[in-house]
Design a protein around this motif. Structure first.
Motif, PDB file in Angstrom:
ATOM      1  N   ILE A 283       0.465   8.842   0.686  1.00 59.16           N
ATOM      2  CA  ILE A 283       0.094   8.073  -0.505  1.00 59.16           C
ATOM      3  C   ILE A 283       0.101   6.579  -0.182  1.00 59.16           C
ATOM      4  N   LEU A 284       1.133   6.133   0.510  1.00 58.39           N
ATOM      5  CA  LEU A 284       1.225   4.732   0.900  1.00 58.39           C
ATOM      6  C   LEU A 284       0.054   4.350   1.807  1.00 58.39           C
ATOM      7  N   GLU A 285      -0.268   5.221   2.742  1.00 56.12           N
ATOM      8  CA  GLU A 285      -1.366   4.960   3.680  1.00 56.12           C
ATOM      9  C   GLU A 285      -2.695   4.814   2.947  1.00 56.12           C
ATOM     10  N   SER A 286      -2.935   5.675   1.974  1.00 55.98           N
ATOM     11  CA  SER A 286      -4.192   5.632   1.227  1.00 55.98           C
ATOM     12  C   SER A 286      -4.340   4.328   0.461  1.00 55.98           C
ATOM     13  N   ILE A 287      -3.253   3.903  -0.193  1.00 54.54           N
ATOM     14  CA  ILE A 287      -3.298   2.649  -0.948  1.00 54.54           C
ATOM     15  C   ILE A 287      -3.442   1.460   0.002  1.00 54.54           C
ATOM     16  N   CYS A 288      -2.686   1.468   1.101  1.00 59.05           N
ATOM     17  CA  CYS A 288      -2.731   0.357   2.046  1.00 59.05           C
ATOM     18  C   CYS A 288      -4.122   0.221   2.674  1.00 59.05           C
ATOM     19  N   ALA A 289      -4.729   1.359   2.993  1.00 61.45           N
ATOM     20  CA  ALA A 289      -6.054   1.353   3.636  1.00 61.45           C
ATOM     21  C   ALA A 289      -7.177   1.109   2.644  1.00 61.45           C
ATOM     22  N   ASP A 290      -6.867   1.207   1.323  1.00 69.36           N
ATOM     23  CA  ASP A 290      -7.896   1.061   0.294  1.00 69.36           C
ATOM     24  C   ASP A 290      -9.073   1.990   0.608  1.00 69.36           C
ATOM     25  N   ASP A 291      -8.728   3.282   0.823  1.00 69.03           N
ATOM     26  CA  ASP A 291      -9.744   4.238   1.277  1.00 69.03           C
ATOM     27  C   ASP A 291     -10.505   4.914   0.140  1.00 69.03           C
ATOM     28  N   GLY A 292     -10.177   4.579  -1.115  1.00 66.60           N
ATOM     29  CA  GLY A 292     -10.920   5.099  -2.254  1.00 66.60           C
ATOM     30  C   GLY A 292     -10.554   6.508  -2.676  1.00 66.60           C
ATOM     31  N   ARG A 293      -9.631   7.123  -2.006  1.00 73.39           N
ATOM     32  CA  ARG A 293      -9.306   8.512  -2.358  1.00 73.39           C
ATOM     33  C   ARG A 293      -8.415   8.604  -3.594  1.00 73.39           C
ATOM     34  N   LEU A 294      -7.659   7.566  -3.875  1.00 70.60           N
ATOM     35  CA  LEU A 294      -6.796   7.584  -5.057  1.00 70.60           C
ATOM     36  C   LEU A 294      -7.223   6.568  -6.101  1.00 70.60           C
ATOM     37  N   LEU A 295      -7.515   5.345  -5.669  1.00 74.07           N
ATOM     38  CA  LEU A 295      -7.830   4.269  -6.608  1.00 74.07           C
ATOM     39  C   LEU A 295      -8.950   3.391  -6.070  1.00 74.07           C
ATOM     40  N   MET A 296      -9.656   2.723  -6.987  1.00 77.52           N
ATOM     41  CA  MET A 296     -10.685   1.761  -6.616  1.00 77.52           C
ATOM     42  C   MET A 296     -10.039   0.476  -6.097  1.00 77.52           C
ATOM     43  N   SER A 297     -10.814  -0.279  -5.353  1.00 81.11           N
ATOM     44  CA  SER A 297     -10.297  -1.519  -4.760  1.00 81.11           C
ATOM     45  C   SER A 297      -9.774  -2.492  -5.804  1.00 81.11           C
ATOM     46  N   GLU A 298     -10.518  -2.657  -6.904  1.00 87.56           N
ATOM     47  CA  GLU A 298     -10.095  -3.616  -7.917  1.00 87.56           C
ATOM     48  C   GLU A 298      -8.797  -3.168  -8.593  1.00 87.56           C
ATOM     49  N   THR A 299      -8.605  -1.868  -8.706  1.00 84.13           N
ATOM     50  CA  THR A 299      -7.357  -1.357  -9.288  1.00 84.13           C
ATOM     51  C   THR A 299      -6.186  -1.628  -8.359  1.00 84.13           C
ATOM     52  N   ILE A 300      -6.392  -1.422  -7.081  1.00 83.09           N
ATOM     53  CA  ILE A 300      -5.332  -1.692  -6.104  1.00 83.09           C
ATOM     54  C   ILE A 300      -4.980  -3.181  -6.108  1.00 83.09           C
ATOM     55  N   ASP A 301      -6.004  -4.026  -6.189  1.00 79.46           N
ATOM     56  CA  ASP A 301      -5.739  -5.466  -6.259  1.00 79.46           C
ATOM     57  C   ASP A 301      -4.871  -5.799  -7.467  1.00 79.46           C
ATOM     58  N   GLU A 302      -5.161  -5.172  -8.605  1.00 82.00           N
ATOM     59  CA  GLU A 302      -4.368  -5.424  -9.818  1.00 82.00           C
ATOM     60  C   GLU A 302      -2.955  -4.877  -9.660  1.00 82.00           C
ATOM     61  N   MET A 303      -2.820  -3.743  -9.006  1.00 85.20           N
ATOM     62  CA  MET A 303      -1.508  -3.153  -8.769  1.00 85.20           C
ATOM     63  C   MET A 303      -0.607  -4.101  -7.992  1.00 85.20           C
ATOM     64  N   PHE A 304      -1.202  -4.831  -7.038  1.00 88.96           N
ATOM     65  CA  PHE A 304      -0.456  -5.742  -6.172  1.00 88.96           C
ATOM     66  C   PHE A 304      -0.360  -7.158  -6.738  1.00 88.96           C
ATOM     67  N   SER A 305      -0.848  -7.378  -7.946  1.00 86.60           N
ATOM     68  CA  SER A 305      -0.820  -8.718  -8.547  1.00 86.60           C
ATOM     69  C   SER A 305       0.416  -8.887  -9.416  1.00 86.60           C
ATOM     70  N   PRO A 306       1.097 -10.032  -9.345  1.00 87.40           N
ATOM     71  CA  PRO A 306       2.256 -10.285 -10.215  1.00 87.40           C
ATOM     72  C   PRO A 306       1.856 -10.187 -11.683  1.00 87.40           C
ATOM     73  N   GLN A 307       2.665  -9.488 -12.469  1.00 86.90           N
ATOM     74  CA  GLN A 307       2.307  -9.173 -13.847  1.00 86.90           C
ATOM     75  C   GLN A 307       3.202  -9.832 -14.892  1.00 86.90           C
ATOM     76  N   LEU A 308       4.330 -10.370 -14.498  1.00 89.23           N
ATOM     77  CA  LEU A 308       5.342 -10.770 -15.477  1.00 89.23           C
ATOM     78  C   LEU A 308       5.132 -12.171 -16.036  1.00 89.23           C
ATOM     79  N   SER A 309       5.427 -12.313 -17.330  1.00 91.38           N
ATOM     80  CA  SER A 309       5.449 -13.634 -17.951  1.00 91.38           C
ATOM     81  C   SER A 309       6.669 -14.395 -17.439  1.00 91.38           C
ATOM     82  N   GLU A 310       6.764 -15.656 -17.791  1.00 91.41           N
ATOM     83  CA  GLU A 310       7.883 -16.477 -17.319  1.00 91.41           C
ATOM     84  C   GLU A 310       9.222 -15.912 -17.772  1.00 91.41           C
ATOM     85  N   ASP A 311       9.322 -15.519 -19.052  1.00 96.37           N
ATOM     86  CA  ASP A 311      10.580 -14.981 -19.567  1.00 96.37           C
ATOM     87  C   ASP A 311      10.926 -13.644 -18.912  1.00 96.37           C
ATOM     88  N   CYS A 312       9.932 -12.785 -18.758  1.00100.17           N
ATOM     89  CA  CYS A 312      10.170 -11.480 -18.125  1.00100.17           C
ATOM     90  C   CYS A 312      10.542 -11.658 -16.658  1.00100.17           C
TER      91      CYS A 312
END
Length: 403
Positions: free
Chosen positions: A274-303
């Motif tokens: 699973i880690l390999e698939s996400i790291c390689a962005d091979d499209g078998r689990l998620l689209m590239s833009e979804t993976i980019d969002e997964m790896f993007s910081p999501q928290l507000s300042e307070d959180c």
């Protein structure tokens, strides 16, 4: 200096850790590491077929499942989930108890709970073992257990919030609600969903929520160990005590429900696919833009502030093991994000999370390195285990960098 392998052999021989499976790989296939050390039970050597209580490593799979639902248009990251999860439509926030009574004081949440909040633990759900108000509330309704063992999924997940959704950070039942969401949107069990959309596409055979469905998973399950006399869920101070074998499975077996936050059992050799698939962005689990969002910081300042407080507290406990200052961390849609390069280790942007019996997975897209450290020691946050994890991380980063 002794080699990585010599140091792990020595740690297992002296009882510092019982046994461990180490797996790592690079995206281009030029680098792979798989090795087992020590014992998986008092009488059996650890081997690469060993299976582990994956605990919160399950969250990665549940998060991927939910993001697949987003890609299909079944739900949006910022949708009000009250229409699908009716239990979350009018949530109560617990504030205190009426003086001299066991009657909680509750107020209605003003904000709606979203999938993004559930995936980042900003929804307001907490764990009883970490929150005295929730412990008291659970007792007030006649409940005793503070963990999944002996409880149904809905009983465990249904509880008051501890803050207004989207305003703070707390580890809790959020990812269980993510799993419930996936099941309702697709009218199938989480086991069936992951088999069809995560495990089968990657050829994974030895991960499951139900050990009785996959005899090899049950047959190869490691025996749990404990260091010292601390409770299973207590993050303790450093100790020189050796590990001892204990008769505790952490989960019910067989289990009726599938807990998206921590119910899976499986092989490290399979999980790293699973880690390999996400790291390689091979499209078998998620689209590239979804993976980019997964790896993007999501928290507000307070959180982010609250998240940092928790992570710095854990780092302080484990500091004697690493002798390094805490790393700057953010939170993505499936785990913590390293916000700066770690000295002699992972690069900025690395996504990672762990599991209660001192497991840890990591995806470093900059270096193209995925790895997992799989062990069977409680309590969580064990200092010696963290020391060995750091040793493994640094050596894998070094080896892939030398190619």
């Amino acid at each position: 200096m002794s080699s990585l392998e010599d140091q792990f052999d020595a740690a297992c021989a002296t009882g510092d850790i019982p046994g461990v499976v180490l797996v790592a790989s690079g995206v281009d296939g030029a680098f792979m590491y798989q090795k087992a050390f020590g014992m998986k039970s008092p009488t059996e050597q650890m081997d690469l077929n060993a299976t582990f209580i994956l605990a919160s490593c399950t969250k990665l799979m549940t998060s991927i499942a939910a993001l697949q639902c987003v890609e299909r248009g079944q739900v949006g990251l910022d949708d009000d989930l009250g229409e699908v999860l009716s239990e979350l439509k009018d949530c109560d926030i617990i504030t205190e108890f009426k003086e001299g009574t066991e009657e909680p004081i509750l107020k209605k949440a003003e904000n709606k709970i979203t999938l993004r909040q559930l995936l980042t633990h900003t929804s307001g759900f907490g764990f009883e073992r970490a929150n005295p108000l929730l412990r008291r509330w659970r007792k007030s309704i006649g409940g005793q257990s503070q963990n999944k063992k002996g409880m149904s999924l809905m009983e465990f997940a249904t509880k008051p919030l501890i803050f207004e959704p989207g305003t703070s950070w707390s580890y809790g039942a959020s990812t269980d609600w993510v799993g419930i969401l996936v099941m309702r949107l697709n009218d199938m069990s989480l086991e069936a969903y992951m088999q069809k959309y995560i495990w089968d596409p990657l050829g994974i055979k030895n991960i499951t929520f139900h050990q009785e469905l996959k005899p090899e998973v049950k047959q190869n399950l490691v025996t749990l160990t404990m260091r010292g006399e601390q409770g299973v869920y207590v993050i303790g101070q450093p100790t020189d005590a050796k590990v001892r074998w204990i008769d505790d499975k952490l989960y019910d077996d067989p289990v009726a429900d599938e807990f998206g936050s921590g119910g899976a059992v499986g092989s490290a050799v399979e999980f790293i696919k699973i880690l390999e698939s996400i790291c390689a962005d091979d499209g078998r689990l998620l689209m590239s833009e979804t993976i980019d969002e997964m790896f993007s910081p999501q928290l507000s300042e307070d959180c982010q502030k609250k998240f940092n407080e928790m992570m710095n507290y854990l780092a302080t406990i484990q500091q004697s093991a690493t002798q390094k200052p805490p790393s700057k961390l953010g939170h993505g849609l499936a785990g913590s994000i390293l916000m700066e390069d770690r000295e002699s280790g992972s690069k900025s942007g690395t996504l990672s999370w762990g599991g209660l019996p001192n497991l840890l997975w990591s995806i470093d897209r900059q270096s193209g390195l995925s790895w997992m450290y799989a062990c069977n020691v409680v309590p969580t946050g064990d200092v010696k285990s963290r020391q060995m994890m750091r040793l493994f991380e640094e050596e894998m980063c070094k080896r892939i960098g030398e190619l």
